[in-house]
Design a protein around this motif. Structure first.
Motif, mmCIF file in Angstrom:
data_model
loop_
_atom_site.group_PDB
_atom_site.id
_atom_site.type_symbol
_atom_site.label_atom_id
_atom_site.label_comp_id
_atom_site.label_asym_id
_atom_site.label_seq_id
_atom_site.Cartn_x
_atom_site.Cartn_y
_atom_site.Cartn_z
ATOM 1 N N GLN A 172 0.831 -1.198 0.000
ATOM 2 C CA GLN A 172 0.000 0.000 0.000
ATOM 3 C C GLN A 172 0.864 1.246 0.000
ATOM 4 N N ARG A 173 1.914 1.250 0.792
ATOM 5 C CA ARG A 173 2.753 2.427 0.896
ATOM 6 C C ARG A 173 3.429 2.742 -0.440
ATOM 7 N N HIS A 174 3.697 1.727 -1.212
ATOM 8 C CA HIS A 174 4.385 1.933 -2.480
ATOM 9 C C HIS A 174 3.422 1.837 -3.662
ATOM 10 N N SER A 175 2.201 2.274 -3.427
ATOM 11 C CA SER A 175 1.179 2.320 -4.474
ATOM 12 C C SER A 175 0.550 3.696 -4.486
ATOM 13 N N LEU A 176 -0.125 4.007 -5.582
ATOM 14 C CA LEU A 176 -0.866 5.256 -5.629
ATOM 15 C C LEU A 176 -2.197 5.015 -6.320
ATOM 16 N N ALA A 223 9.946 6.801 -5.753
ATOM 17 C CA ALA A 223 9.453 6.465 -7.098
ATOM 18 C C ALA A 223 7.948 6.672 -7.171
ATOM 19 N N ARG A 224 7.229 6.248 -6.127
ATOM 20 C CA ARG A 224 5.779 6.452 -6.091
ATOM 21 C C ARG A 224 5.448 7.943 -6.195
ATOM 22 N N ASP A 225 6.152 8.768 -5.438
ATOM 23 C CA ASP A 225 5.864 10.194 -5.422
ATOM 24 C C ASP A 225 6.156 10.857 -6.768
ATOM 25 N N ARG A 226 7.240 10.465 -7.417
ATOM 26 C CA ARG A 226 7.545 11.009 -8.754
ATOM 27 C C ARG A 226 6.456 10.601 -9.748
ATOM 28 N N HIS A 227 6.018 9.350 -9.671
ATOM 29 C CA HIS A 227 4.966 8.888 -10.580
ATOM 30 C C HIS A 227 3.628 9.565 -10.277
#
Length: 151
Positions: A6-10, A126-130
């Motif tokens: 979950q933390r590494h998803s958006l 990476a999640r935040d950039r995406h």
């Protein structure tokens, strides 16, 4: 493990004032993708190659203002016309970091609700950039759909 996923998803949810079929075409036709699939208005989408079918591949190359190329590709895993598109996502520079994108369309209030989920990021950065890139893309998609509706 579920918390890490979950933390590494958006997830991004947006509403458009057009029917799902128009949003679907914008997500699955080369000419439309070329117009909205870019990380910002300053980027230029140089290459869009798509074969929208289960097992089909896609490739998108965006060029940044400084000339740096951002080359992403993957394979379509699920294709349900006007409803759902699932595909892998891997940058040419980091192919070992494959993630998964799901776009779901639902008729809502005379228009369409789009839910974009992007899962399995390598890390939070990476999640935040995406997240920034996807929000910029969806802003451009919205402008494209409004222009198409006006013409």
């Amino acid at each position: 493990m579920a918390e890490i996923e979950q933390r590494h998803s958006l997830k991004i949810v947006r509403a458009f004032d057009v029917e799902p079929a128009k949003v679907w075409r914008a997500c699955t036709e080369q000419e439309a993708l070329t117009q909205w699939m870019a990380a910002s208005d300053a980027f230029r989408t140089r290459v869009v190659e798509i074969d929208v079918r289960v097992g089909g591949r896609y490739r998108i190359v965006m060029t940044a203002p400084d000339g740096e190329e951002h080359d992403v590709s993957g394979v379509y895993r699920e294709v349900v016309a006007n409803r759902k598109l699932v595909y892998t996502w891997a940058w040419k520079s980091t192919p070992e970091r494959e993630s998964l994108v799901t776009i779901e369309l639902r008729a809502a209030g005379g228009g369409t609700q789009l839910t974009l989920s992007h899962e399995r990021f390598f890390d939070a950065a990476a999640r935040d950039r995406h997240s920034q890139g996807w929000n910029a893309c969806i802003d451009r998609l919205e402008r494209l759909l409004v222009l198409a509706q006006e013409s």
